[in-house]
Motif scaffolding. Structure first.
Motif, short mmCIF file in Angstrom:
data_model
loop_
_atom_site.label_atom_id
_atom_site.label_comp_id
_atom_site.label_asym_id
_atom_site.label_seq_id
_atom_site.Cartn_x
_atom_site.Cartn_y
_atom_site.Cartn_z
N ALA A 244 68.61 78.13 0.99
CA ALA A 244 69.02 76.65 0.54
C ALA A 244 68.10 75.72 -0.26
O ALA A 244 68.45 74.95 -0.98
CB ALA A 244 68.93 75.87 2.09
N ARG A 245 66.64 76.00 -0.13
CA ARG A 245 65.69 75.13 -0.75
C ARG A 245 65.79 75.53 -2.16
O ARG A 245 65.59 74.61 -3.08
CB ARG A 245 64.25 75.56 -0.34
CG ARG A 245 63.44 74.43 -0.58
CD ARG A 245 62.01 74.52 0.05
NE ARG A 245 62.02 74.32 1.58
CZ ARG A 245 61.94 75.23 2.58
NH1 ARG A 245 61.77 76.54 2.12
NH2 ARG A 245 62.14 74.84 3.65
N SER B 124 76.17 68.76 1.76
CA SER B 124 75.40 69.85 1.06
C SER B 124 75.16 71.02 2.08
O SER B 124 75.42 72.11 1.37
CB SER B 124 73.97 69.31 0.81
OG SER B 124 74.15 68.30 0.09
N PRO B 125 75.10 71.10 3.41
CA PRO B 125 74.91 72.48 4.01
C PRO B 125 76.02 73.13 3.78
O PRO B 125 76.29 74.54 3.60
CB PRO B 125 74.65 72.12 5.46
CG PRO B 125 73.93 70.49 5.41
CD PRO B 125 74.82 70.09 4.35
N LEU C 253 72.88 77.31 8.11
CA LEU C 253 71.68 76.94 7.19
C LEU C 253 70.45 76.86 7.59
O LEU C 253 69.41 77.10 7.08
CB LEU C 253 72.07 75.61 6.43
CG LEU C 253 71.78 75.52 4.85
CD1 LEU C 253 72.31 76.44 4.09
CD2 LEU C 253 71.73 73.92 4.42
N GLU C 254 70.34 76.90 9.17
CA GLU C 254 69.11 76.96 9.84
C GLU C 254 68.66 78.36 9.34
O GLU C 254 67.40 78.62 9.41
CB GLU C 254 69.22 76.60 11.23
CG GLU C 254 69.19 75.21 11.33
CD GLU C 254 70.42 74.42 11.36
OE1 GLU C 254 71.46 75.27 10.74
OE2 GLU C 254 70.86 73.22 11.43
N THR D 290 69.25 68.87 1.43
CA THR D 290 69.78 70.17 1.07
C THR D 290 69.40 71.42 1.96
O THR D 290 69.91 72.32 1.83
CB THR D 290 69.42 70.50 -0.21
OG1 THR D 290 68.01 70.73 -0.38
CG2 THR D 290 70.12 69.42 -1.24
N TRP E 165 65.53 65.02 -1.16
CA TRP E 165 66.44 66.02 -1.25
C TRP E 165 66.25 67.40 -0.68
O TRP E 165 67.18 68.01 -0.23
CB TRP E 165 66.12 66.50 -2.81
CG TRP E 165 65.09 67.39 -3.17
CD1 TRP E 165 63.69 66.80 -3.48
CD2 TRP E 165 64.65 68.87 -3.32
NE1 TRP E 165 62.79 67.55 -3.88
CE2 TRP E 165 63.50 68.97 -3.60
CE3 TRP E 165 65.55 69.77 -3.03
CZ2 TRP E 165 62.92 70.34 -3.60
CZ3 TRP E 165 65.21 71.02 -2.98
CH2 TRP E 165 63.81 71.18 -3.37
N ARG F 212 63.96 63.90 -9.30
CA ARG F 212 64.76 64.27 -7.78
C ARG F 212 64.41 63.24 -7.09
O ARG F 212 63.65 62.40 -6.73
CB ARG F 212 64.30 65.64 -7.36
CG ARG F 212 64.45 67.00 -8.07
CD ARG F 212 63.84 67.98 -7.45
NE ARG F 212 64.18 69.33 -8.05
CZ ARG F 212 63.60 70.42 -7.62
NH1 ARG F 212 63.01 70.65 -6.69
NH2 ARG F 212 63.99 71.49 -8.43
N GLY G 284 69.21 74.06 -3.19
CA GLY G 284 69.07 72.55 -3.18
C GLY G 284 68.07 71.93 -4.42
O GLY G 284 68.42 70.95 -4.95
N GLY G 285 67.23 72.74 -4.88
CA GLY G 285 66.49 72.28 -6.02
C GLY G 285 67.52 72.25 -7.21
O GLY G 285 67.41 71.10 -8.16
N TYR G 286 68.31 73.14 -7.50
CA TYR G 286 69.11 72.94 -8.64
C TYR G 286 70.11 71.68 -8.44
O TYR G 286 70.62 70.88 -9.37
CB TYR G 286 70.05 74.25 -8.72
CG TYR G 286 69.18 75.34 -9.39
CD1 TYR G 286 69.15 75.56 -10.68
CD2 TYR G 286 68.83 76.31 -8.50
CE1 TYR G 286 68.45 76.45 -11.33
CE2 TYR G 286 67.85 77.40 -9.03
CZ TYR G 286 67.65 77.26 -10.45
OH TYR G 286 67.01 78.50 -10.90
N GLN H 209 66.78 79.13 5.14
CA GLN H 209 66.12 78.03 4.87
C GLN H 209 65.58 78.28 3.29
O GLN H 209 65.60 76.99 2.33
CB GLN H 209 64.92 77.80 5.56
CG GLN H 209 65.65 76.87 7.03
CD GLN H 209 66.01 75.25 6.74
OE1 GLN H 209 65.22 74.57 6.42
NE2 GLN H 209 67.21 75.43 6.86
N ILE I 112 76.49 74.47 0.36
CA ILE I 112 75.40 75.85 -0.04
C ILE I 112 75.71 76.97 0.62
O ILE I 112 75.58 78.16 0.26
CB ILE I 112 74.08 75.00 0.36
CG1 ILE I 112 73.62 73.86 -0.79
CG2 ILE I 112 72.88 76.13 0.10
CD1 ILE I 112 72.17 73.37 -0.27
#
Lengths: 768, 165
Positions: free
Chosen positions: B82-83, B101-102, B75-76, A23, A19, A15, B86-88, B79, B105
């Motif tokens: 989103a995480r 991204s925001p 997105l705030e 994100t 990241w 990663r 975001g990992g995917y 969180q 997502i």
């Protein structure tokens, strides 16, 4: 028990280190971190393609409440400079002023307005009264050379390098090189192609437009925070433009919302920098998408005549390329992009002779700049289209012909500065891509039940890895007192992941987990000198600097341990956690102890800085294969599958390399089928929003698939070359070739739109 | 002309005066929601996507005063979710520069309501997320990430069902 040794990181699917911040939407980009009290900077732009300012009245504009300053050409330094982010001395002519009395394209800045609010700034923009003397404009690049209308007649126009430039002929650059006797070889060929290809200007269209904010620091220096690929070049450019010493300027880049070369030109920085330098107040300029479309740094429009000849045995004998390139109103990247149109297209093949000649011209259009592929994209479209045309004439097979004539490992490449290809899996790439697309079954065409026609086509491709003998990458690594490392970089991760890639290399070199490498980039006050992230250089050039730096640092770690253990350094080894005596491993000091030792009663810091430049620029190689679907009723074209095989040397991070490839390929598909900067007859850019300049979406293509055929580059870090640019070059020729295979019509101008296809199909029917 | 509006921003009740011609995008950024990005001026890019009562809207063309009496989510306020997504994305390298991204997502999260079976096909993913432009990725990594995310969501749901049996 100590923890198990970390697995090797280079080659992994790792990663990106940033990241989570990206994100979860953390405020990490230029505008997110701008001070709230910034003056808002707006530019009044020329409505004319070519004009001279008789007079400007700023009195009323300055009276708008909240307006801090209005600057015109009379207020700025009169020393010319270039906005091109290139190593000094730049090949691009010094032809710019911050504001000029002569405006050279629709959108050229006329006045800088700074106000407390955006509303006041926009109001003031409207109230600046300009009296223009409208001049005849050079809008067609075919007529630019030796045109009586000069884009840059000024006497203080200047060139630093011998590039065949002449402002009295509208020439940004010109030149010719050849080997063998190309005309004689061509004359003797059994099969010949002599065709002209036309590629259009394209916008990088990164999601984050150009933007910069500035303030004076506590020492009265100018601090510039910008979305840029070139912090060090930018410092030099600003120093020249503002006519102040470099030592008075500090440039930082936070996270960048995409670049693709656009931000290798300092498009937005000079304006807020001038405002803050003059007013002493913080200021910021955020380009609108409209501004980013009409006054930025797009791809050079080029027209390329290709002459290719083969003998009766199917051996390619000669390639000749003549390129006419449209630099627009300024010379930025003009002399260098054109070079790649020949130097990175002709060497795809082994021939007896070649010639590459070119003219780059000024016109009264938006200045061109650096865009991923940087001229190679244009050249490869032309050459790989011409090769297919030649193959058609010969009745040969496109795959067999290429396998017979391509450059292979160990071959010399006369048109590529005489370099030899030391790492080359182009043959494997071609076979793999042909296999992936199902060439044997699908070539040349199929008619589906719904009447749609499908064709396949492919193209070969190369790029470089850095600018040989010129650009420099540097890395500084310091041991922290907990045994971790600070890695300081001057290159620019613009989403590409180079911060992570360099950390992977450092972690493998230093035998530690990735988390132990804390990456910092970039700040001209703190980072070691790096030319910047462009020309596919960072993995290869800065990567080698990273390898060198780690070796040097390990030497220092061992030297410090040698003092502590009272042993000679050559009797010691470092395993990433401790230094131990080779033949008595129980005797050791760990990295924590070593780092504390270096902080107490020591004369040598535990840090190293290494720079690297390369005398060669090893090409990555690639083959791209396209399957297009054409609806003969409407002309609609869709790339239903694009398969690519890439030799980028060692794949340092498979995820990031794959996404570089997929993203570059889709940008290339956009260039081939949709994207075009269209001007009206007055030189106004009509492609001035994402409605007129459409980008590919998730539904505009079928599938993109990427495989790697890695070679090992002996001069690269861990065997790596580059990937960032090579990936954009194959879609245009592969799609043009697929279209011809589908419907028997050759398109030599991009983009290949439904309108053009339908018109061509109708004409073909009428001829029958 | 200004108008006082009362709305919920990321779960917190807020009363503010907004100029009537101010767009929600600018208002949200001024209130510190910097995840909301502007990418164009023509409602073409999807970067500024936020939720108005849990439905995605483009904040660049939604007037700030329209928030009156509604719930706004950025997105705030998401969180943890989103995480996870975001990992995917990061496992595929798909976030790249991260600027889109925001918005992306926000729309992936709203897909969960549009596809309660959590089983969108690839064509449905492409269609639903078509309005989220990205210039870095070529989108394939987004498709892979979203596919994996929904597979994990389904597995989580099915495991939950097993437990309740």
């Amino acid at each position: 028990m100590s923890s198990p040794k970390p697995t090797k990181l280079v080659g992994g699917r790792i990663r990106k280190k940033d990241w989570e911040a990206l994100t979860t939407g953390q405020p990490v980009y230029t505008d997110d971190i701008a001070p709230e009290n910034c003056l808002i900077v707006k530019l009044l732009r020329s409505p004319h393609a070519h004009a001279r300012i008789r007079s400007i009245n700023t009195v009323i504009a300055k009276k708008v409440p909240g307006v801090e300053a209005v600057y015109t050409w009379e207020d700025v330094p009169q020393k010319r400079f270039t906005l091109a982010g290139q190593t000094y001395p730049e090949p691009s002519a010094y032809d710019r002023l911050i504001l000029d009395r002569e405006v050279r394209h629709v959108g050229d800045p006329v006045a800088i307005i700074a106000a407390e609010t955006e509303e006041a700034a926009l109001k003031a923009v409207k109230l600046v009264k300009v009296d223009y003397e409208i001049l005849p404009a050079v809008l067609d690049f075919h007529t630019a050379k030796d045109n009586p209308v000069l884009v840059h007649p000024e006497e203080n126009w200047k060139v630093l390098c011998e590039v065949g430039a002449d402002n009295k002929r509208n020439l940004v650059a010109s030149g010719c090189m050849e080997e063998g006797d190309p005309e004689a070889v061509y004359a003797a060929c059994a099969y010949k192609v002599d065709e002209t290809y036309h590629t259009k200007a394209n916008q990088q269209a990164m999601m984050e437009t150009f933007r910069t904010w500035c303030q004076k620091d506590v020492y009265g220096r100018l601090m510039v925070v910008s979305s840029t690929q070139i912090v060090f070049h930018l410092r030099r450019i600003l120093s020249g433009a503002l006519d102040i010493p470099k030592s008075k300027i500090r440039v930082l880049k936070p996270r960048i919302g995409g670049g693709f070369g656009a931000k290798q030109t300092s498009v937005s920085e000079i304006y807020p920098a001038f405002v803050t330098w003059k007013t002493g107040k913080p200021s910021k300029l955020v380009y609108t998408r409209y501004e980013s479309q009409i006054a930025s740094s797009p791809r050079h429009e080029m027209e390329l005549r290709v002459r290719a000849g083969a003998d009766k045995n199917g051996k390619l004998k000669v390639l000749m390329v003549h390129t006419l390139s449209n630099s627009g109103a300024y010379a930025e990247h003009g002399p260098t992009t054109v070079g790649l149109s020949g130097h990175k297209s002709i060497p795809l093949y082994q021939t007896d002779a070649y010639r590459f000649s070119y003219d780059v011209v000024y016109t009264n259009r938006m200045s061109s700049g650096a865009y991923r592929g940087y001229g190679a994209t244009q050249g490869i479209f032309a050459v790989e289209s011409a090769i297919d045309e030649l193959v058609k004439k010969m009745g040969d097979d496109p795959v067999a012909f290429r396998l017979r004539n391509m450059t292979r490992e160990g071959d010399k490449m006369p048109a590529y500065y005489g370099e030899t290809s030391l790492s080359n899996k182009l043959d494997a790439c071609l076979e793999k891509a042909a296999d992936m697309i199902g060439w044997k079954d699908k070539y040349p065409r199929r008619v589906l039940e719904n009447g749609h026609i499908r064709g396949v086509g492919l193209a070969l491709d190369m790029q470089g890895s850095g600018i040989s003998g010129v650009d420099v990458g540097s890395v500084t690594i310091r041991v922290m007192d907990d045994g971790g490392y600070n890695m300081l970089l001057g290159c620019a991760d613009m989403g590409t992941g180079c911060d992570t890639i360099l950390a992977q290399m450092a972690a493998d070199m230093l035998d530690c987990p990735l988390e132990n490498i804390a990456v910092f980039s970039a700040d001209t006050d703190l980072s070691p000198y790096d030319s910047g992230s462009y020309a596919s250089s960072t993995t290869y050039i800065t990567g080698m600097a990273c390898v060198k730096c780690c070796k040097e640092l390990i030497g220092k770690i061992i030297a410090t341990a040698a003092e502590m253990l009272d042993k000679p350094a050559d009797a010691l080894e470092f395993d990433g956690e401790k230094v131990f005596v080779s033949d008595s491993p129980d005797q050791s000091v760990d990295l924590h102890q070593i780092s504390y030792h270096a902080q107490c009663g020591s004369n040598s810091p535990l840090e190293a800085t290494a720079s690297h430049f390369s005398p060669t620029s090893p090409p990555p190689w690639m083959c791209g294969a396209a399957e297009v679907d054409i609806d003969p009723e409407t002309g609609a074209i869709k790339v239903v599958e694009f398969d690519a095989a890439v030799d980028c040397g060692t794949v340092v991070n498979e995820n990031l390399a794959r996404v570089q490839a997929e993203g570059g390929i889709l940008q290339g598909i956009g260039m081939a089928t949709i994207e075009d900067i269209v001007y009206d007859e007055k030189g106004r850019d009509m492609s001035n929003s994402f409605m007129q300049y459409r980008l590919p979406t998730k539904e505009d293509f079928g599938k993109i698939r990427v495989e790697f055929c890695p070679s090992y580059e002996p001069t690269g870090p861990f065997g790596a070359k580059s990937i960032g640019e090579v990936v954009i070059n194959t879609p245009s020729p592969a799609i043009a070739n697929a279209v011809e295979n589908a419907i028997g019509v050759r398109f030599r101008e991009l983009p290949i739109t439904p309108e053009k296809i339908l018109t061509a199909l109708r004409e073909k029917e009428n001829v029958r | 002309m200004n108008k006082a509006v009362t709305f919920t921003l990321n779960g917190k009740k807020i009363t503010r005066e907004f100029p009537c011609d101010l767009f929600l995008l600018e208002a949200l950024r001024e209130m510190g929601c910097k995840s909301v990005k502007r990418g164009c001026e023509t409602s073409a890019c999807g970067l500024c996507t936020v939720w108005l009562d849990e439905k995605p809207v483009l904040s660049c063309t939604t007037l700030a005063v329209r928030a009156d009496g509604h719930r706004i989510t950025t997105l705030e306020g998401l969180q943890d979710e989103a995480r996870i997504i975001g990992g995917y994305l990061a496992d595929e390298g798909g976030e790249q520069c991260g600027f889109c991204s925001p918005g992306l997502i926000m729309n992936i999260l709203s897909m969960e309501k549009a596809f309660p079976e959590l089983n969108p096909s690839e064509a449905e993913i492409r269609h639903y997320l078509e309005g989220n432009l990205c210039r870095c990725s070529g989108y394939e990594s987004h498709i892979r990430a979203v596919t994996h995310y929904f597979a994990a969501k389904r597995a989580e749901r099915d495991a939950g069902k097993e437990e309740t049996k």
